[in-house]
Motif scaffolding. Structure first.
Motif, PDB file in Angstrom:
ATOM      1  N   ASP A   5       0.844  -1.195   0.000  1.00 54.41           N
ATOM      2  CA  ASP A   5       0.000   0.000   0.000  1.00 54.41           C
ATOM      3  C   ASP A   5       0.885   1.253   0.000  1.00 54.41           C
ATOM      4  O   ASP A   5       1.664   1.471   0.926  1.00 54.41           O
ATOM      5  N   ASN A   7      -0.478   4.402  -0.422  1.00 56.01           N
ATOM      6  CA  ASN A   7      -1.323   5.564  -0.198  1.00 56.01           C
ATOM      7  C   ASN A   7      -0.718   6.551   0.788  1.00 56.01           C
ATOM      8  O   ASN A   7      -0.920   7.754   0.675  1.00 56.01           O
ATOM      9  N   ASP A   8       0.039   6.057   1.756  1.00 53.79           N
ATOM     10  CA  ASP A   8       0.604   6.951   2.767  1.00 53.79           C
ATOM     11  C   ASP A   8       2.054   7.340   2.460  1.00 53.79           C
ATOM     12  O   ASP A   8       2.737   7.934   3.289  1.00 53.79           O
ATOM     13  N   ALA A   9       2.527   7.038   1.254  1.00 53.17           N
ATOM     14  CA  ALA A   9       3.881   7.439   0.868  1.00 53.17           C
ATOM     15  C   ALA A   9       3.949   8.952   0.688  1.00 53.17           C
ATOM     16  O   ALA A   9       2.950   9.597   0.369  1.00 53.17           O
ATOM     17  N   ASN A  10       5.148   9.519   0.899  1.00 50.81           N
ATOM     18  CA  ASN A  10       5.334  10.959   0.702  1.00 50.81           C
ATOM     19  C   ASN A  10       5.138  11.311  -0.764  1.00 50.81           C
ATOM     20  O   ASN A  10       5.294  10.463  -1.642  1.00 50.81           O
ATOM     21  N   GLU A  11       4.851  12.592  -1.007  1.00 52.48           N
ATOM     22  CA  GLU A  11       4.767  13.064  -2.389  1.00 52.48           C
ATOM     23  C   GLU A  11       6.178  13.173  -2.953  1.00 52.48           C
ATOM     24  O   GLU A  11       7.149  13.378  -2.218  1.00 52.48           O
TER      25      GLU A  11
END
Length: 198
Positions: A5, A7-11
């Motif tokens: 997943d 989704n919570d990775a940094n931009e």
């Protein structure tokens, strides 16, 4: 079936080039090339020799220390020798002199013994890890793409030097003789910015 997943990775970070002309405090490290020539004073394996051209240089990495571009890296060469003539080596010597002036808070016009001593190094190890104020420029890489480089050190005679390097590195007058005010009044010398920094 398992999933990873993100989704919570940094931009993603932006890797736009640091704008030309930006002044940044950098730490320079030398990537050793293993080439020594004791007769030239090139010891410790710091110099790199290009076997195709015969040129000798310091392969340097510059890391921005603070501010908007902190931790960004740039790479540049400092020329030591070229078979084509002395120009590249002279440019390299001028750059190292400016780096030493910038790092050690020495005005480029100061010819005092202290200033002259500040422009001396025992070897390239003295430059490895040195911090100074640099000016960002752009040049083309081997693929024709722009890349940011440091080719110029900003010295204490620049109007923004003291603010960007910090008060601890601001140059101090090299003379200790009392000024005219002190001689006329018998009071302590008036200290402050030297006349060339006004």
């Amino acid at each position: 079936m398992s999933y990873f997943d993100f989704n919570d990775a940094n931009e993603q970070s932006s890797f736009d080039l640091i704008p030309k002309g930006t002044l940044v405090r950098v730490r320079m490290t030398i990537r050793p090339g293993g080439f020594d020539d004791a007769s030239q004073g090139w010891t410790g394996g710091y110099a790199t020799r290009n076997d195709n051209t015969g040129s000798v240089y310091l392969n340097c990495e510059f890391v921005v220390m603070e501010g908007e571009y902190a931790r960004r890296k740039m790479w540049s060469l400092i020329g030591l020798h070229s078979p084509k003539g002395p120009e590249w080596a002279n440019m390299g010597r001028a750059f190292v002199k400016a780096i030493l002036n910038s790092a050690r808070g020495v005005h480029p016009g100061d010819a005092s013994p202290q200033a002259q001593n500040a422009r001396r190094i025992a070897g390239f190890a003295d430059l490895d890890g040195i911090e100074f104020l640099g000016k960002v420029d752009w040049e083309k890489d081997q693929n024709g793409q722009d890349k940011a480089v440091i080719k110029q050190a900003i010295q204490p005679d620049h109007k923004d030097y003291a603010a960007l390097m910090g008060a601890a590195r601001a140059p101090v007058p090299s003379t200790t003789t009392p000024n005219a005010y002190a001689q006329a009044t018998g009071r302590a010398p008036v200290t402050g910015r030297p006349s060339w920094a006004q």
